[in-house]
Design a protein around this motif. Structure first.
Motif, PDB file in Angstrom:
ATOM      1  N   PHE A  56     -11.694  -2.348  -8.146  1.00 32.93           N
ATOM      2  CA  PHE A  56     -11.252  -3.613  -7.552  1.00 32.93           C
ATOM      3  C   PHE A  56      -9.765  -3.859  -7.787  1.00 32.93           C
ATOM      4  O   PHE A  56      -9.097  -4.460  -6.933  1.00 32.93           O
ATOM      5  N   CYS A  57      -9.230  -3.416  -8.929  1.00 31.02           N
ATOM      6  CA  CYS A  57      -7.796  -3.576  -9.176  1.00 31.02           C
ATOM      7  C   CYS A  57      -6.974  -2.773  -8.163  1.00 31.02           C
ATOM      8  O   CYS A  57      -5.969  -3.267  -7.628  1.00 31.02           O
ATOM      9  N   PHE A  58      -7.397  -1.546  -7.892  1.00 36.44           N
ATOM     10  CA  PHE A  58      -6.696  -0.744  -6.883  1.00 36.44           C
ATOM     11  C   PHE A  58      -6.801  -1.389  -5.505  1.00 36.44           C
ATOM     12  O   PHE A  58      -5.823  -1.432  -4.741  1.00 36.44           O
ATOM     13  N   TYR A  59      -7.983  -1.888  -5.187  1.00 41.51           N
ATOM     14  CA  TYR A  59      -8.180  -2.513  -3.877  1.00 41.51           C
ATOM     15  C   TYR A  59      -7.371  -3.800  -3.764  1.00 41.51           C
ATOM     16  O   TYR A  59      -6.811  -4.103  -2.703  1.00 41.51           O
ATOM     17  N   PHE A  60      -7.286  -4.554  -4.855  1.00 43.21           N
ATOM     18  CA  PHE A  60      -6.477  -5.777  -4.864  1.00 43.21           C
ATOM     19  C   PHE A  60      -5.001  -5.444  -4.675  1.00 43.21           C
ATOM     20  O   PHE A  60      -4.286  -6.132  -3.926  1.00 43.21           O
ATOM     21  N   ALA A  61      -4.538  -4.389  -5.340  1.00 41.83           N
ATOM     22  CA  ALA A  61      -3.136  -3.985  -5.185  1.00 41.83           C
ATOM     23  C   ALA A  61      -2.834  -3.640  -3.730  1.00 41.83           C
ATOM     24  O   ALA A  61      -1.796  -4.042  -3.177  1.00 41.83           O
ATOM     25  N   PHE A  62      -3.734  -2.899  -3.091  1.00 39.57           N
ATOM     26  CA  PHE A  62      -3.548  -2.541  -1.680  1.00 39.57           C
ATOM     27  C   PHE A  62      -3.454  -3.787  -0.811  1.00 39.57           C
ATOM     28  O   PHE A  62      -2.517  -3.933  -0.011  1.00 39.57           O
ATOM     29  N   ASN A  63      -4.404  -4.706  -0.958  1.00 36.66           N
ATOM     30  CA  ASN A  63      -4.429  -5.903  -0.116  1.00 36.66           C
ATOM     31  C   ASN A  63      -3.241  -6.824  -0.384  1.00 36.66           C
ATOM     32  O   ASN A  63      -2.596  -7.312   0.557  1.00 36.66           O
ATOM     33  N   ALA A  64      -2.958  -7.066  -1.656  1.00 37.38           N
ATOM     34  CA  ALA A  64      -1.896  -8.012  -2.002  1.00 37.38           C
ATOM     35  C   ALA A  64      -0.530  -7.507  -1.563  1.00 37.38           C
ATOM     36  O   ALA A  64       0.271  -8.264  -0.983  1.00 37.38           O
ATOM     37  N   ILE A  65      -0.252  -6.238  -1.830  1.00 36.88           N
ATOM     38  CA  ILE A  65       1.066  -5.706  -1.477  1.00 36.88           C
ATOM     39  C   ILE A  65       1.225  -5.611   0.039  1.00 36.88           C
ATOM     40  O   ILE A  65       2.281  -5.948   0.591  1.00 36.88           O
TER      41      ILE A  65
ATOM     42  N   ASP B 137      -6.677  -0.056   8.016  1.00 40.52           N
ATOM     43  CA  ASP B 137      -7.254  -0.583   6.774  1.00 40.52           C
ATOM     44  C   ASP B 137      -8.523   0.214   6.461  1.00 40.52           C
ATOM     45  O   ASP B 137      -9.639  -0.307   6.532  1.00 40.52           O
ATOM     46  N   PRO B 138      -8.362   1.498   6.131  1.00 47.50           N
ATOM     47  CA  PRO B 138      -9.542   2.356   5.956  1.00 47.50           C
ATOM     48  C   PRO B 138     -10.445   1.925   4.810  1.00 47.50           C
ATOM     49  O   PRO B 138     -11.655   2.100   4.878  1.00 47.50           O
TER      50      PRO B 138
ATOM     51  N   GLN C 196      10.340  10.137  -0.834  1.00 42.35           N
ATOM     52  CA  GLN C 196      10.351  11.425  -0.141  1.00 42.35           C
ATOM     53  C   GLN C 196       8.969  12.086  -0.105  1.00 42.35           C
ATOM     54  O   GLN C 196       8.573  12.630   0.934  1.00 42.35           O
ATOM     55  N   PRO C 197       8.191  12.077  -1.207  1.00 45.62           N
ATOM     56  CA  PRO C 197       6.853  12.696  -1.127  1.00 45.62           C
ATOM     57  C   PRO C 197       5.944  11.961  -0.142  1.00 45.62           C
ATOM     58  O   PRO C 197       5.210  12.569   0.625  1.00 45.62           O
ATOM     59  N   MET C 198       5.952  10.654  -0.209  1.00 44.77           N
ATOM     60  CA  MET C 198       5.194   9.792   0.711  1.00 44.77           C
ATOM     61  C   MET C 198       5.735   8.383   0.580  1.00 44.77           C
ATOM     62  O   MET C 198       6.372   8.042  -0.422  1.00 44.77           O
ATOM     63  N   ASN C 199       5.499   7.564   1.594  1.00 46.19           N
ATOM     64  CA  ASN C 199       5.961   6.183   1.487  1.00 46.19           C
ATOM     65  C   ASN C 199       4.930   5.341   0.727  1.00 46.19           C
ATOM     66  O   ASN C 199       3.815   5.779   0.437  1.00 46.19           O
ATOM     67  N   TRP C 200       5.317   4.103   0.416  1.00 47.35           N
ATOM     68  CA  TRP C 200       4.444   3.240  -0.385  1.00 47.35           C
ATOM     69  C   TRP C 200       3.171   2.871   0.356  1.00 47.35           C
ATOM     70  O   TRP C 200       2.117   2.697  -0.267  1.00 47.35           O
ATOM     71  N   LEU C 201       3.233   2.780   1.666  1.00 51.23           N
ATOM     72  CA  LEU C 201       2.033   2.459   2.432  1.00 51.23           C
ATOM     73  C   LEU C 201       0.988   3.564   2.278  1.00 51.23           C
ATOM     74  O   LEU C 201      -0.200   3.277   2.039  1.00 51.23           O
ATOM     75  N   SER C 202       1.414   4.804   2.398  1.00 53.33           N
ATOM     76  CA  SER C 202       0.482   5.930   2.227  1.00 53.33           C
ATOM     77  C   SER C 202      -0.070   5.973   0.806  1.00 53.33           C
ATOM     78  O   SER C 202      -1.250   6.283   0.593  1.00 53.33           O
TER      79      SER C 202
ATOM     80  N   VAL D 152      -4.630   5.103  -3.087  1.00 52.75           N
ATOM     81  CA  VAL D 152      -5.261   4.526  -4.287  1.00 52.75           C
ATOM     82  C   VAL D 152      -6.405   3.579  -3.921  1.00 52.75           C
ATOM     83  O   VAL D 152      -7.342   3.402  -4.703  1.00 52.75           O
ATOM     84  N   SER D 153      -6.343   2.971  -2.726  1.00 47.46           N
ATOM     85  CA  SER D 153      -7.434   2.089  -2.324  1.00 47.46           C
ATOM     86  C   SER D 153      -8.732   2.863  -2.106  1.00 47.46           C
ATOM     87  O   SER D 153      -9.834   2.298  -2.210  1.00 47.46           O
TER      88      SER D 153
END
Length: 228
Positions: A7-16, A178-179, A104-110, A115-116
């Protein structure tokens, strides 16, 4: 622990994705200028779940009265903690690499999408043992089916909201954008259907007999003493 980390990972995805301008711009750039389908209720849901799970863990620590674990339970606990340590370590390391190397490796969205997916994996791992236990016992006695009905309703409404938002915006890329939400809603519904089939179809007669047997073992009510 699994639920809390997921849930913490999912919260980070949604909040950010809901509040951070940089990530919102990255999403719009990938999706022809469209905004994401993450809504405030998604942020509140995942944040509330993280908080409640944290409180539950705190209560377990304060009121710990469980018997000592046997060997198999200790192995399971060590495996779970090791898995979480590895996942957290990799997530922190990858975030540092992205920050140091300017995405460079990936953007923050990816990264957030990646992590979600931890929550999705944890949900599958969470449901499977109960399916297997019901199968081995050939019964769902002692297990509250009401939570399954509520969970199915939540998964259905969450998926419907995602589809309706995409339809209203004429942007079906919001579904794949929003996979985690899409997969969590569908995973919960699939497993809930399995639980419902087990409870009401496959093992209903045995569960009913066990419940009837439990009722017959209840003590007789005490006499009120009237007319004695």
């Amino acid at each position: 622990l699994l639920n809390f980390v997921g849930f913490c990972f999912y919260f980070a995805f949604n909040a950010i994705l809901f509040w951070n301008p940089l990530v919102k711009d990255e999403y719009a750039e990938e999706n022809s200028g469209h905004a994401s389908a993450v809504r405030l209720n998604d942020v509140v849901f995942s944040g509330h779940a993280s908080l409640i799970t944290a409180i539950t863990l705190l209560q377990i620590c304060i009121y710990w009265d469980y018997p000592r674990l046997d060997r198999s339970d200790r192995c399971l606990r060590i495996s779970v903690i090791s898995f979480l340590v590895i996942v957290l370590g990799m997530a922190i390391l990858l975030a540092l690499v992205i920050a140091v190397q300017s995405e460079q490796p990936m953007n923050w969205l990816s990264y957030l999408r990646l992590v979600s997916q931890v929550k999705v994996v944890i949900s599958v791992c969470k449901y499977c043992p109960q399916v297997w236990l019901n199968y081995r016992r050939k019964s769902t006695e002692g297990w509250n089916i009401s939570n399954v009905l509520l969970d199915f309703s939540g998964g259905l409404l969450s998926t419907l909201q995602l589809l309706l938002d995409s339809w209203a915006q004429s942007d079906w890329s919001a579904v794949t954008g929003d996979p985690a939400k899409l997969l969590l809603g569908n995973v919960s519904m699939v497993f809930d259907i399995i639980f419902l089939v087990q409870h009401y179809c496959l093992y209903y007669s045995k569960t009913a007999r066990e419940q009837a047997g439990t009722m017959t073992l209840l003590p007789e009510p005490l006499s009120s003493g009237v007319g004695a």
